[in-house]
Design a protein around this motif. Structure first.
Motif, PDB file in Angstrom:
ATOM      1  N   ALA A 155      -1.225   2.612  -3.834  1.00 39.96           N
ATOM      2  CA  ALA A 155      -0.923   2.065  -2.505  1.00 39.96           C
ATOM      3  C   ALA A 155      -0.923   0.549  -2.502  1.00 39.96           C
ATOM      4  O   ALA A 155      -0.087  -0.089  -1.859  1.00 39.96           O
ATOM      5  CB  ALA A 155      -1.939   2.594  -1.489  1.00 39.96           C
ATOM      6  N   ALA A 156      -1.868  -0.064  -3.228  1.00 40.76           N
ATOM      7  CA  ALA A 156      -1.954  -1.524  -3.240  1.00 40.76           C
ATOM      8  C   ALA A 156      -0.700  -2.144  -3.852  1.00 40.76           C
ATOM      9  O   ALA A 156      -0.112  -3.082  -3.299  1.00 40.76           O
ATOM     10  CB  ALA A 156      -3.193  -1.972  -4.010  1.00 40.76           C
ATOM     11  N   LYS A 172      -9.335   0.265   5.352  1.00 37.66           N
ATOM     12  CA  LYS A 172      -8.668  -0.907   5.906  1.00 37.66           C
ATOM     13  C   LYS A 172      -9.080  -1.193   7.346  1.00 37.66           C
ATOM     14  O   LYS A 172      -8.848  -2.279   7.852  1.00 37.66           O
ATOM     15  CB  LYS A 172      -7.140  -0.718   5.841  1.00 37.66           C
ATOM     16  CG  LYS A 172      -6.564  -0.871   4.446  1.00 37.66           C
ATOM     17  CD  LYS A 172      -6.845  -2.249   3.900  1.00 37.66           C
ATOM     18  CE  LYS A 172      -6.198  -2.485   2.550  1.00 37.66           C
ATOM     19  NZ  LYS A 172      -4.757  -2.677   2.642  1.00 37.66           N
ATOM     20  N   THR A 232      -9.257  -4.875   8.963  1.00 37.18           N
ATOM     21  CA  THR A 232      -8.393  -5.269  10.076  1.00 37.18           C
ATOM     22  C   THR A 232      -9.207  -5.904  11.198  1.00 37.18           C
ATOM     23  O   THR A 232      -8.792  -6.926  11.784  1.00 37.18           O
ATOM     24  CB  THR A 232      -7.634  -4.048  10.610  1.00 37.18           C
ATOM     25  OG1 THR A 232      -6.850  -3.470   9.552  1.00 37.18           O
ATOM     26  CG2 THR A 232      -6.713  -4.440  11.763  1.00 37.18           C
ATOM     27  N   ASP A 287      -5.835  -5.677  -1.557  1.00 34.97           N
ATOM     28  CA  ASP A 287      -4.749  -5.213  -2.430  1.00 34.97           C
ATOM     29  C   ASP A 287      -4.717  -5.998  -3.738  1.00 34.97           C
ATOM     30  O   ASP A 287      -4.514  -5.424  -4.819  1.00 34.97           O
ATOM     31  CB  ASP A 287      -3.407  -5.340  -1.705  1.00 34.97           C
ATOM     32  CG  ASP A 287      -3.274  -4.366  -0.545  1.00 34.97           C
ATOM     33  OD1 ASP A 287      -3.977  -3.332  -0.564  1.00 34.97           O
ATOM     34  OD2 ASP A 287      -2.478  -4.633   0.373  1.00 34.97           O
ATOM     35  N   ASP A 324      -4.854  -8.553   2.348  1.00 33.69           N
ATOM     36  CA  ASP A 324      -4.201  -9.026   1.126  1.00 33.69           C
ATOM     37  C   ASP A 324      -5.201  -9.119  -0.022  1.00 33.69           C
ATOM     38  O   ASP A 324      -4.892  -8.741  -1.165  1.00 33.69           O
ATOM     39  CB  ASP A 324      -3.575 -10.399   1.362  1.00 33.69           C
ATOM     40  CG  ASP A 324      -2.407 -10.344   2.333  1.00 33.69           C
ATOM     41  OD1 ASP A 324      -1.860  -9.249   2.526  1.00 33.69           O
ATOM     42  OD2 ASP A 324      -2.052 -11.394   2.899  1.00 33.69           O
ATOM     43  N   ARG A 364       2.204  -0.727  -4.075  1.00 34.31           N
ATOM     44  CA  ARG A 364       3.331  -0.420  -3.197  1.00 34.31           C
ATOM     45  C   ARG A 364       3.403  -1.405  -2.030  1.00 34.31           C
ATOM     46  O   ARG A 364       4.469  -1.904  -1.680  1.00 34.31           O
ATOM     47  CB  ARG A 364       3.216   1.016  -2.696  1.00 34.31           C
ATOM     48  CG  ARG A 364       4.467   1.511  -1.967  1.00 34.31           C
ATOM     49  CD  ARG A 364       4.243   2.904  -1.402  1.00 34.31           C
ATOM     50  NE  ARG A 364       3.924   3.859  -2.435  1.00 34.31           N
ATOM     51  CZ  ARG A 364       2.845   4.624  -2.444  1.00 34.31           C
ATOM     52  NH1 ARG A 364       1.961   4.537  -1.464  1.00 34.31           N
ATOM     53  NH2 ARG A 364       2.632   5.483  -3.420  1.00 34.31           N
ATOM     54  N   ARG A 365       2.236  -1.701  -1.433  1.00 34.41           N
ATOM     55  CA  ARG A 365       2.226  -2.639  -0.307  1.00 34.41           C
ATOM     56  C   ARG A 365       2.627  -4.038  -0.746  1.00 34.41           C
ATOM     57  O   ARG A 365       3.431  -4.710  -0.094  1.00 34.41           O
ATOM     58  CB  ARG A 365       0.832  -2.656   0.336  1.00 34.41           C
ATOM     59  CG  ARG A 365       0.531  -1.462   1.220  1.00 34.41           C
ATOM     60  CD  ARG A 365      -0.747  -1.675   2.010  1.00 34.41           C
ATOM     61  NE  ARG A 365      -1.909  -1.714   1.138  1.00 34.41           N
ATOM     62  CZ  ARG A 365      -2.669  -0.670   0.873  1.00 34.41           C
ATOM     63  NH1 ARG A 365      -2.367   0.515   1.404  1.00 34.41           N
ATOM     64  NH2 ARG A 365      -3.732  -0.781   0.086  1.00 34.41           N
ATOM     65  N   LEU A 366       2.060  -4.514  -1.866  1.00 37.92           N
ATOM     66  CA  LEU A 366       2.420  -5.840  -2.360  1.00 37.92           C
ATOM     67  C   LEU A 366       3.875  -5.881  -2.799  1.00 37.92           C
ATOM     68  O   LEU A 366       4.563  -6.895  -2.620  1.00 37.92           O
ATOM     69  CB  LEU A 366       1.504  -6.232  -3.516  1.00 37.92           C
ATOM     70  CG  LEU A 366       0.040  -6.526  -3.162  1.00 37.92           C
ATOM     71  CD1 LEU A 366      -0.761  -6.798  -4.428  1.00 37.92           C
ATOM     72  CD2 LEU A 366      -0.067  -7.707  -2.214  1.00 37.92           C
ATOM     73  N   LYS A 389       6.419  -4.238  -1.583  1.00 37.64           N
ATOM     74  CA  LYS A 389       7.316  -4.337  -0.432  1.00 37.64           C
ATOM     75  C   LYS A 389       7.381  -5.758   0.110  1.00 37.64           C
ATOM     76  O   LYS A 389       8.409  -6.183   0.649  1.00 37.64           O
ATOM     77  CB  LYS A 389       6.853  -3.381   0.674  1.00 37.64           C
ATOM     78  CG  LYS A 389       7.084  -1.908   0.368  1.00 37.64           C
ATOM     79  CD  LYS A 389       6.612  -1.035   1.509  1.00 37.64           C
ATOM     80  CE  LYS A 389       6.864   0.439   1.216  1.00 37.64           C
ATOM     81  NZ  LYS A 389       6.385   1.310   2.328  1.00 37.64           N
ATOM     82  N   ARG A 390       6.303  -6.498  -0.029  1.00 41.99           N
ATOM     83  CA  ARG A 390       6.239  -7.827   0.572  1.00 41.99           C
ATOM     84  C   ARG A 390       6.708  -8.923  -0.370  1.00 41.99           C
ATOM     85  O   ARG A 390       7.445  -9.815   0.042  1.00 41.99           O
ATOM     86  CB  ARG A 390       4.812  -8.109   1.038  1.00 41.99           C
ATOM     87  CG  ARG A 390       4.323  -7.111   2.078  1.00 41.99           C
ATOM     88  CD  ARG A 390       2.916  -7.402   2.505  1.00 41.99           C
ATOM     89  NE  ARG A 390       2.808  -8.717   3.112  1.00 41.99           N
ATOM     90  CZ  ARG A 390       1.665  -9.333   3.337  1.00 41.99           C
ATOM     91  NH1 ARG A 390       0.529  -8.766   2.992  1.00 41.99           N
ATOM     92  NH2 ARG A 390       1.649 -10.526   3.909  1.00 41.99           N
TER      93      ARG A 390
END
Length: 453
Positions: free
Chosen positions: A154-155, A37, A41, A85, A82, A157-159, A161-162
């Motif tokens: 992880a992908a 990442k 970033t 993910d 984004d 999980r991140r999506l 949460k959002r």
């Protein structure tokens, strides 16, 4: 030939089995399908700086505007994190639901193997779904069982949460799907194998809506966007810059995010916040564009630019058209902007044009209600006529009110010209607003009043 095809198929199957294994190492990343990442970033940071320059925005402008679609008033630039993910989740779903039976079988077998090593037992379908969703409960949370693989959680999980998306299992169909909640709605979208091609599109659309909702919640920079994002015509210039000057382009984005350098916007020091022209206590953009009487002449010209567009589009079959005049046969001194009288069917249509500042939707609702209250007594005196009262609202920064469609429908204007007329009205409005602002700050007349010549 058949033997060669069989050999190639076996080689492909072996590669897929190894690639999706939790023990596969890729030369370009730490583990299979893992994407660093850090570079993404840095790319996002560089892209953000370029978009800010393109939109002529200061550093304090909200970055949400970058990732919102053109239709809602954003730059429509995807966020690299984004996309990473989304690509990970989409690729995993496509493998597990692949129409090719061999690929689908290998994918499900390697996923089951990965979950089994994580839980240290034979997994059930519910265990697989929990694993994909990043659950750490029961056996999936045991120490020493974590590993990276194509099925990295992880992908998701991140999506999750959002936007709240997660994998789900349908017992009746014995298949997995991905549930994606709609932003600000009780309805959900469930992507299942027959609609597997829609997953990427739905995830991207949901994330764009998330950025839009985040911007709307900001009391300073989101109040105009809350109105301008409701109709595509309000943002027509973002994709093609039709009917838009370069000076308008450099103005409208900053103005909509309330990043215009006026006295009230000074955040440091003891700077005088009064209006430099009329002495009002706060020199804000709404005051300059819709409240400072110094610019009343420009307000009238801005108003008339919208009114003239409407009058020119009226079909002759509607009836007799009068502009800014008292209604014949009444004692009222009220002068609606446009009055259309059809004696054959005894029908009168009154339309008043208004240019309020986009202080959220409440400002438009108040402007419309005030016009209706103002002209209802006049309509009541017109005995024997069917009277309709409409208000055409275009925000000072070019926001098209969706309820204007009722006005255009009552006029019977053709759909083809209606689309063009919306764009012209929007561009005319923030064209005038930019000139008003520039004249306010610089003190030099920016327009020529041709109506008084």
């Amino acid at each position: 030939m058949e033997l060669e095809a069989a050999v190639r198929a076996d080689d492909t199957a072996e590669f897929l089995r190894d690639f999706m294994s939790p023990c596969f190492r890729s030369p370009s990343c730490e583990w299979g399908s893992a994407v660093a990442k850090g570079p993404l970033t840095n790319a996002d940071r560089a892209i953000r700086q370029l978009v800010w320059k393109w939109l002529y925005l200061p550093q304090r402008a909200s970055s949400d505007i970058i990732y919102i679609s053109h239709r809602q008033g954003g730059a429509n630039v995807p966020h690299m994190g984004d996309l990473c993910d989304i690509a990970t989740v989409t690729h995993a779903f496509h493998l597990l639901t692949c129409p090719d039976r061999k690929v689908r079988t290998i994918a499900n077998a390697t996923l089951k193997e990965t979950v089994g090593k994580r839980a240290a037992r034979a997994p059930a379908p519910q265990d697989t779904i929990a694993f994909l969703n990043g659950s750490l409960e029961n056996d999936l949370g045991r120490q020493g069982g974590e590993m990276s693989s194509l099925w990295s959680r992880a992908a998701t999980r991140r999506l999750g949460k959002r936007i709240g998306c997660h994998w789900t299992w349908a017992e009746e169909r014995e298949e997995m799907g991905i549930l994606i909640p709609r932003i600000n709605s009780d309805q959900n979208t469930v992507v299942i194998p027959p609609a597997r091609k829609l997953l990427e599109r739905v995830l991207k659309s949901t994330l764009r809506c998330l950025y839009a909702e985040n911007l709307k919640k900001k009391p300073d920079q989101g109040k105009v966007f809350e109105v301008s994002s409701k109709w595509t015509a309000s943002n027509h210039f973002l994709s093609g810059r039709s009917f838009t000057r370069f000076i308008d382009w450099r103005f409208v984005h900053r103005a909509r995010l309330n990043c215009i350098p006026l006295n009230e916007a000074a955040r440091f020091g003891n700077r005088d916040k009064r209006c430099r022209r009329c002495g009002y206590e706060n020199e804000t953009l709404p005051h300059v564009l819709c409240g400072c009487e110094t610019h009343s002449g420009a307000w009238l010209l801005r108003h008339n630019a919208i009114q003239d567009r409407v009058v020119k589009a009226l079909p002759p079959t509607l009836g007799t058209v009068m502009e800014d005049s008292v209604v014949l046969g009444t004692n009222s001194l009220l002068r609606p902007d446009i009055v259309i009288t059809n004696e054959e069917v005894k029908k009168i249509i009154m339309v008043d044009v208004s240019v309020p500042f986009e202080n959220q939707s409440a400002a438009f609702q108040a402007a419309r209600l005030w016009k209706i209250v103002k002209y209802t007594p006049l309509a009541d005196t017109l005995r024997g006529y069917s009277v309709e009262i409409y208000t055409l609202l275009v925000g000072a920064l070019g926001s098209w009110d969706p309820q204007n469609e009722l006005v255009l429908e009552a006029y019977g204007i053709g759909k083809k010209y209606t689309g063009l007329m919306r764009q012209l009205m929007v561009s005319d409005t923030f064209w005038w607003s930019r000139d008003i602002y520039t004249e306010h700050v610089m003190g030099h007349r920016q327009y020529q009043d041709t109506q008084n010549n």
